[in-house]
Design a protein around this motif. Structure first.
Motif: not given
Length: 322
Positions: A114, A123, A131, A174
């Motif tokens: 992250y 994120f 993802q 993200y």
């Protein structure tokens, strides 16, 4: 020294029935060690990366993969700038010869990989495609050949250029990690470091900003060759340069209160001639677009293996007016 062994899927070290040991000689091998460093990213305060496995592809033969006994957690890639690095594959015996690529298998989900941005937001960081299925194994691949000599040992460093590698898709919660990685032989690299004059830091054209006790947006870009054409970071979805004037790597300029000076350091630079260029507009450098950055000073520098070159900016006669 820690030393591990890749077990080959094919071949045997024991003579078959009716044969002899001379008919099946032991394979020729060498040792390889891999470390990781990074070039900086703007607007981020932490980048955590978790690796499950490392794989190497010989030019002849099948991929060789090493699954780590425990996932390797690099808590903050941003701490590995300049000449700092961390070992990701300890000294390991592998077949000698030429190799085509390296893969790093990234573990996502559950706070493994992250980023934390300047506003404190956390994120997830995914390899593209991950993802959509966080439990799916994904990798970043460095397509750059290298050689492991017979009965020899090589030490390589993988430089993850975060300014190229990390991007945040529009309106998504993200970030994505692209394979913007270069490999260098540690026996053939040097260091460049120096200071930046206050006048360049304080120039009215600067778009740098104060974040806490640090100023963000000041950076030194490194280009191959003397008097090279300077340009911004502009890469495709795989992290490959789109324009010929893309930098080899970049370095953040930080204030050293002990020396009362703005300093930079670029580690793991292969021997050769280079051009350095300073910009105080690095926050405007978006890797997905061709940005018109102003470089307010530049100079040439030659790098010798295992040596540190001092290259202060500006240097008389090489100031460039934006």
């Amino acid at each position: 020294m820690q030393r591990t062994l890749f077990i080959l899927a094919a071949g045997t070290l024991v003579a078959a029935c009716g044969g002899s040991s001379s008919d099946n000689p032991a394979p020729q091998t060498g040792d390889v060690q891999l470390s990781m460093t990074d070039a900086p990213a703007d607007d981020l305060t932490q980048v955590q990366l978790t690796l499950n496995a490392v794989a190497l592809k010989p030019a002849q033969g099948s991929m060789i993969r090493r699954d780590l006994d425990e996932p390797l957690v690099i808590e903050d890639l941003l701490a590995l700038q300049g000449a700092k690095s961390t070992v990701i594959l300890p000294t390991t015996e592998v077949p000698a010869g030429r190799y085509n690529w390296i893969r790093l298998y990234v573990q996502s989900g559950d706070g493994n990989t992250y980023v934390i941005d300047d506003n404190g937001g956390e994120f997830p960081l995914y390899v593209p495609g991950q993802q959509n299925n966080q439990n799916r194994e994904r990798h970043v691949q460095l397509v750059s050949g290298f050689v492991v000599p017979v009965d020899g040992e090589v030490n390589f460093t993988l430089d993850v250029d975060l300014r190229r590698a990390i991007t945040k898709p529009t309106n998504k919660d993200y970030y994505l990690l692209r394979p913007a990685i270069r490999i260098v032989d540690n026996s053939k690299v040097g260091i460049i470091q120096g200071t930046i004059s206050d006048s360049l830091i304080d120039d009215e054209t600067c778009t740098s900003v104060m974040e806490g006790d640090t100023v963000q947006g000041n950076a030194v870009y490194l280009y191959t060759g003397r008097d090279a054409q300077t340009g911004d970071v502009f890469v495709d979805d795989q992290g490959a340069a789109i324009d010929s004037d893309n930098p080899v790597t970049t370095a953040t300029v930080n204030y050293n209160s002990g020396n009362d000076a703005y300093e930079y350091q670029i580690g793991f630079v292969p021997e050769g001639d280079y051009t350095l260029a300073f910009t105080c507009q690095a926050l405007d450098d978006m890797p997905d677009t061709d940005d018109n950055l102003a470089f307010s000073a530049q100079r040439n520098v030659s790098v010798t293996a295992e040596q540190t070159e001092i290259a202060d900016l500006p240097k008389e006669g090489v100031i460039i007016t934006p």
